[in-house]
Design a protein around this motif. Sequence first.
Motif, PDB file in Angstrom:
ATOM      1  N   SER B  88       7.460  -0.887   0.837  1.00 52.73           N
ATOM      2  CA  SER B  88       6.863  -1.867   0.029  1.00 52.73           C
ATOM      3  C   SER B  88       6.938  -1.242  -1.589  1.00 52.73           C
ATOM      4  CB  SER B  88       5.576  -2.052   0.216  1.00 52.73           C
ATOM      5  OG  SER B  88       4.984  -2.947  -0.681  1.00 52.73           O
ATOM      6  N   PRO B  89       7.103  -2.197  -2.484  1.00 53.13           N
ATOM      7  CA  PRO B  89       7.007  -1.887  -3.811  1.00 53.13           C
ATOM      8  C   PRO B  89       5.661  -1.386  -4.056  1.00 53.13           C
ATOM      9  CG  PRO B  89       8.050  -3.933  -3.572  1.00 53.13           C
ATOM     10  CD  PRO B  89       7.799  -3.766  -2.366  1.00 53.13           C
ATOM     11  N   PRO B  90       5.182  -0.487  -4.807  1.00 57.83           N
ATOM     12  CA  PRO B  90       4.072  -0.171  -5.017  1.00 57.83           C
ATOM     13  C   PRO B  90       2.817  -1.215  -5.427  1.00 57.83           C
ATOM     14  CG  PRO B  90       5.481   1.447  -6.079  1.00 57.83           C
ATOM     15  CD  PRO B  90       6.322   0.273  -5.617  1.00 57.83           C
ATOM     16  N   ASP B  91       3.219  -2.061  -6.094  1.00 60.90           N
ATOM     17  CA  ASP B  91       2.314  -2.988  -6.586  1.00 60.90           C
ATOM     18  C   ASP B  91       2.025  -4.473  -5.701  1.00 60.90           C
ATOM     19  OD1 ASP B  91       4.928  -3.801  -7.107  1.00 60.90           O
ATOM     20  OD2 ASP B  91       4.277  -5.026  -9.192  1.00 60.90           O
ATOM     21  N   LEU B  92       2.885  -4.293  -4.656  1.00 61.41           N
ATOM     22  CA  LEU B  92       2.666  -5.293  -3.535  1.00 61.41           C
ATOM     23  C   LEU B  92       2.201  -4.688  -2.346  1.00 61.41           C
ATOM     24  CD1 LEU B  92       5.804  -7.390  -4.067  1.00 61.41           C
ATOM     25  CD2 LEU B  92       3.640  -7.943  -4.865  1.00 61.41           C
ATOM     26  N   LEU B  93       1.863  -3.360  -2.510  1.00 63.14           N
ATOM     27  CA  LEU B  93       1.429  -2.559  -1.387  1.00 63.14           C
ATOM     28  C   LEU B  93       0.214  -3.446  -0.500  1.00 63.14           C
ATOM     29  CD1 LEU B  93       2.124  -0.466   0.818  1.00 63.14           C
ATOM     30  CD2 LEU B  93       0.671   1.026  -0.830  1.00 63.14           C
ATOM     31  N   GLY B  94      -0.847  -3.747  -1.169  1.00 63.15           N
ATOM     32  CA  GLY B  94      -1.945  -4.492  -0.542  1.00 63.15           C
ATOM     33  C   GLY B  94      -1.787  -5.541  -0.164  1.00 63.15           C
ATOM     34  N   ASP B  95      -0.989  -6.520  -0.670  1.00 59.72           N
ATOM     35  CA  ASP B  95      -0.315  -7.692  -0.121  1.00 59.72           C
ATOM     36  C   ASP B  95       0.326  -7.440   1.300  1.00 59.72           C
ATOM     37  OD1 ASP B  95      -0.069 -10.926  -0.819  1.00 59.72           O
ATOM     38  OD2 ASP B  95       2.202 -10.185  -0.230  1.00 59.72           O
ATOM     39  N   THR B  96       1.207  -6.711   1.264  1.00 58.30           N
ATOM     40  CA  THR B  96       2.226  -6.158   2.319  1.00 58.30           C
ATOM     41  C   THR B  96       1.166  -5.678   3.667  1.00 58.30           C
ATOM     42  OG1 THR B  96       3.950  -5.423   1.011  1.00 58.30           O
ATOM     43  CG2 THR B  96       4.006  -4.655   3.226  1.00 58.30           C
ATOM     44  N   ILE B  97       0.276  -4.895   3.162  1.00 58.79           N
ATOM     45  CA  ILE B  97      -0.647  -4.417   4.246  1.00 58.79           C
ATOM     46  C   ILE B  97      -1.397  -5.510   4.997  1.00 58.79           C
ATOM     47  CG2 ILE B  97      -2.793  -3.095   5.060  1.00 58.79           C
ATOM     48  CD1 ILE B  97      -1.830  -1.158   2.688  1.00 58.79           C
TER      49      ILE B  97
END
Lengths: 202, 202
Positions: B88-97
């Motif tokens: 995941s792109p680092p700034d989308l990691l929360g969303d991805t999780i």
Amino acid sequence: MTDKTTGVRRRGRRPGGTDTREALLNAAREVFIEQGYDGATVRAIAGRAGVDAAMVNHWFGGKEGLFGEAVLKLPFNPQDVVEILVASPPDLLGDTIVRTFLSRWDASGGGVFTALIRSVASHDEAAAMLRDFFFKFVFKQVIGKFSPDHQDLRATLLATQIVGLGLVRYVARFEPLASADIDTLAAAIAPTLQRYITGSIT
Amino acid sequence: MTDKTTGVRRRGRRPGGTDTREALLNAAREVFIEQGYDGATVRAIAGRAGVDAAMVNHWFGGKEGLFGEAVLKLPFNPQDVVEILVASPPDLLGDTIVRTFLSRWDASGGGVFTALIRSVASHDEAAAMLRDFFFKFVFKQVIGKFSPDHQDLRATLLATQIVGLGLVRYVARFEPLASADIDTLAAAIAPTLQRYITGSIT
């Protein structure tokens, strides 16, 4: 197990001692499970315990306090917690919630939280009562006073973080969180709660 | 319960079918509980199941996948999840999780999550294995790649929110969160996870 006092207990009123308190807790568990949170009246619980209804206020501050202790086994009176929370400055509410819950749970050890989680995972009634309680008593007052919109969703988001914090700290005991001091956890988690209560969630 | 195939099962190697898969799951539960996550070897599990060790990779992608399915009853292969998260792109990691966990749990219904929570609340071994697994496998890879500092504390904070989300959605079923769509929950919860992984927590 019967003993020679059983007949007396069922008939008369009890004196206002710890015996009364125990009798109310036992009666409350039965009546809340049979009737649900809304259906269970203070009068019915006191009647089942064979004591005067005024004893519920005397020992538990009301129906919600009795429910919190008898069914949820909270190590604190929920009315006291609500009063602390609604008196908090709005911008410190997240911090106040973390400190208020953790200090009370820490003081009692993790056993009560484990019992609560086990009960919720095993019994639909316990899950329903936990929901009712958080909504109709704790969250309704806190969220109703502070949250601008999406109040029900905000209340459930708050529940995810508070219940998850308790589960990881007291039940699963993940380190370093299980041993972290309250200042550390308040700094980390308060902004989450603050955003769930008053911030942007969409 | 014995049947006429039992003797054969104990002695020989199994064919690479679903029978093998089941035998590995049963053997893995036993060996993980006896030896813990670290002590249990693929060789020991395969030996107990009477199959070749290569079948563990074939069916579960390795020890961690077998552990996730046999013990944690995850409805997905944890290796697949880790691969999605670390890509995941680092700034989308929360969303991805949020999206990755919820989509997989939703697809399986809430029963597996309830079983996991009940198991963790009842058995110290299950709590220890859940800890080991999240730390040594899932979180170590995600947090190790993305988090600047306080990696262990960040990993446990992440656990509080993810486990709490699962508990409220699938076990306690608080509405409206239990029925909310994934987009709504990702918008609300992703910023929390993002801060726990890469933001300021002190």
